[in-house]
Design a protein around this motif. Structure first.
Motif, PDB file in Angstrom:
ATOM      1  N   PRO A   1       0.848  -1.353   0.052  1.00 39.48           N
ATOM      2  CA  PRO A   1      -0.173   0.075  -0.057  1.00 39.48           C
ATOM      3  C   PRO A   1       0.776   1.166   0.124  1.00 39.48           C
ATOM      4  CG  PRO A   1      -0.705  -1.707   1.628  1.00 39.48           C
ATOM      5  CD  PRO A   1       0.464  -1.911   1.041  1.00 39.48           C
ATOM      6  N   GLY A   2       0.439   2.048  -0.715  1.00 40.63           N
ATOM      7  CA  GLY A   2       0.940   3.381  -0.684  1.00 40.63           C
ATOM      8  C   GLY A   2      -0.020   4.458  -0.981  1.00 40.63           C
ATOM      9  N   GLY A   3       0.379   5.619  -1.389  1.00 41.71           N
ATOM     10  CA  GLY A   3      -0.505   6.599  -1.806  1.00 41.71           C
ATOM     11  C   GLY A   3      -0.002   8.086  -2.135  1.00 41.71           C
ATOM     12  N   TYR A   4      -0.707   9.101  -2.398  1.00 43.03           N
ATOM     13  CA  TYR A   4      -0.469  10.311  -2.399  1.00 43.03           C
ATOM     14  C   TYR A   4      -1.488  11.253  -2.093  1.00 43.03           C
ATOM     15  CZ  TYR A   4       0.379  14.707  -4.980  1.00 43.03           C
ATOM     16  OH  TYR A   4       0.577  15.886  -5.439  1.00 43.03           O
ATOM     17  N   VAL A   5      -0.949  12.219  -0.962  1.00 46.84           N
ATOM     18  CA  VAL A   5      -1.906  12.870  -0.243  1.00 46.84           C
ATOM     19  C   VAL A   5      -1.606  14.227  -0.900  1.00 46.84           C
ATOM     20  CG1 VAL A   5      -2.290  14.012   1.897  1.00 46.84           C
ATOM     21  CG2 VAL A   5      -1.693  11.581   1.718  1.00 46.84           C
ATOM     22  N   PRO A   6      -2.586  14.901  -1.859  1.00 49.02           N
ATOM     23  CA  PRO A   6      -2.305  16.188  -2.382  1.00 49.02           C
ATOM     24  C   PRO A   6      -1.786  17.138  -1.503  1.00 49.02           C
ATOM     25  CG  PRO A   6      -4.483  15.140  -3.102  1.00 49.02           C
ATOM     26  CD  PRO A   6      -3.776  14.228  -2.183  1.00 49.02           C
ATOM     27  N   ASP A   7      -2.393  17.423  -0.526  1.00 50.63           N
ATOM     28  CA  ASP A   7      -2.147  18.583   0.511  1.00 50.63           C
ATOM     29  C   ASP A   7      -1.854  17.787   1.588  1.00 50.63           C
ATOM     30  OD1 ASP A   7      -1.687  20.868   1.541  1.00 50.63           O
ATOM     31  OD2 ASP A   7      -3.941  21.210   2.203  1.00 50.63           O
ATOM     32  N   PRO A   8      -0.228  17.563   1.945  1.00 52.43           N
ATOM     33  CA  PRO A   8       0.582  18.747   1.576  1.00 52.43           C
ATOM     34  C   PRO A   8       1.571  18.190   0.507  1.00 52.43           C
ATOM     35  CG  PRO A   8       1.220  17.083   3.237  1.00 52.43           C
ATOM     36  CD  PRO A   8      -0.127  16.708   2.933  1.00 52.43           C
ATOM     37  N   GLY A   9       1.227  17.191  -0.743  1.00 47.52           N
ATOM     38  CA  GLY A   9       1.864  16.884  -1.780  1.00 47.52           C
ATOM     39  C   GLY A   9       2.988  15.599  -1.084  1.00 47.52           C
ATOM     40  N   VAL A  10       2.568  14.677  -0.754  1.00 47.10           N
ATOM     41  CA  VAL A  10       3.548  13.517  -0.055  1.00 47.10           C
ATOM     42  C   VAL A  10       3.051  12.419  -1.001  1.00 47.10           C
ATOM     43  CG1 VAL A  10       3.688  12.095   1.944  1.00 47.10           C
ATOM     44  CG2 VAL A  10       3.642  14.643   2.201  1.00 47.10           C
ATOM     45  N   LEU A  11       4.087  11.747  -1.458  1.00 47.16           N
ATOM     46  CA  LEU A  11       3.895  10.509  -2.095  1.00 47.16           C
ATOM     47  C   LEU A  11       4.539   9.315  -1.253  1.00 47.16           C
ATOM     48  CD1 LEU A  11       3.332   9.113  -4.741  1.00 47.16           C
ATOM     49  CD2 LEU A  11       5.422   9.513  -5.570  1.00 47.16           C
ATOM     50  N   PHE A  12       4.049   8.311  -0.921  1.00 44.83           N
ATOM     51  CA  PHE A  12       4.553   7.211  -0.006  1.00 44.83           C
ATOM     52  C   PHE A  12       4.328   5.759  -0.664  1.00 44.83           C
ATOM     53  CE2 PHE A  12       0.459   8.147   1.707  1.00 44.83           C
ATOM     54  CZ  PHE A  12      -0.059   7.105   2.111  1.00 44.83           C
ATOM     55  N   GLU A  13       5.085   5.027  -0.442  1.00 45.13           N
ATOM     56  CA  GLU A  13       5.002   3.474  -0.893  1.00 45.13           C
ATOM     57  C   GLU A  13       5.539   2.717   0.237  1.00 45.13           C
ATOM     58  OE1 GLU A  13       3.979   0.324  -2.937  1.00 45.13           O
ATOM     59  OE2 GLU A  13       3.632   2.440  -3.726  1.00 45.13           O
ATOM     60  N   MET A  14       5.186   1.344   0.631  1.00 47.40           N
ATOM     61  CA  MET A  14       5.454   0.613   1.506  1.00 47.40           C
ATOM     62  C   MET A  14       6.623  -0.073   1.077  1.00 47.40           C
ATOM     63  SD  MET A  14       3.051  -2.267   3.442  1.00 47.40           S
ATOM     64  CE  MET A  14       3.696  -3.860   3.314  1.00 47.40           C
ATOM     65  N   ILE A  15       7.464  -0.529   1.722  1.00 51.50           N
ATOM     66  CA  ILE A  15       8.508  -1.437   1.607  1.00 51.50           C
ATOM     67  C   ILE A  15       8.596  -2.333   2.585  1.00 51.50           C
ATOM     68  CG2 ILE A  15       9.907   0.409   0.468  1.00 51.50           C
ATOM     69  CD1 ILE A  15      11.897   0.469   2.767  1.00 51.50           C
ATOM     70  N   VAL A  16       9.128  -3.551   2.391  1.00 52.57           N
ATOM     71  CA  VAL A  16       9.344  -4.428   3.397  1.00 52.57           C
ATOM     72  C   VAL A  16      10.876  -4.922   3.164  1.00 52.57           C
ATOM     73  CG1 VAL A  16       8.988  -6.720   4.042  1.00 52.57           C
ATOM     74  CG2 VAL A  16       7.191  -5.541   3.193  1.00 52.57           C
TER      75      VAL A  16
END
Length: 133
Positions: A1-16
């Motif tokens: 799972p990951g995602g993008y939150v437009p405000d504040p502009g944060v992109l994230f992805e899960m790593i194991v």
């Protein structure tokens, strides 16, 4: 799972992480380009927590996640590496190799878009559709 939150502009992805014990973290690209590893994220009043690496889907390799954040030369070189990987396992027209390689790169940023294309393979039984996907 990951995602993008437009405000504040944060992109994230899960790593194991590999090793014992495996750990689940988020690789996060902050608005100004800094990348960090986080155990959780609190954004816009929502807490995001990566999946537990002991889940059977992760532990048994049914769903694979990246194990680290890596560097790449540039987007052109990255696209060429992905296309070479596809070429190694599929015998398709170079146009479709390139199209599929762009789709792979796009799949890491899908949360940034409102409308998404759908990549699919058509063909008779035994022609490699599942391998393509």
């Amino acid at each position: 799972p990951g995602g993008y939150v437009p405000d504040p502009g944060v992109l994230f992805e899960m790593i194991v992480t590999q090793g014992e014990p495996a750990r689940s973290l988020f690789a996060v690209r902050w608005p100004h380009g800094r990348i960090s590893l986080e155990t959780h994220l609190d954004l816009d009043g929502v807490r995001y927590v990566p999946l537990d690496p002991s889940l059977d889907l992760i532990r048994k390799g049914v769903v694979l996640f990246p194990s680290a954040v890596g560097d790449y030369e540039d987007e052109v070189a990255l696209q060429a590496q992905v296309q070479a990987f596809i070429h190694r396992y599929l015998d398709v027209d170079p146009f479709y190799e390139k199209m599929a390689s762009y789709y792979v790169l796009f799949s890491w940023l899908y949360d940034s878009f409102n409308v998404l294309p759908y990549l699919r393979a058509l063909g008779d039984y035994g022609t490699g559709k599942t391998r393509f996907l």
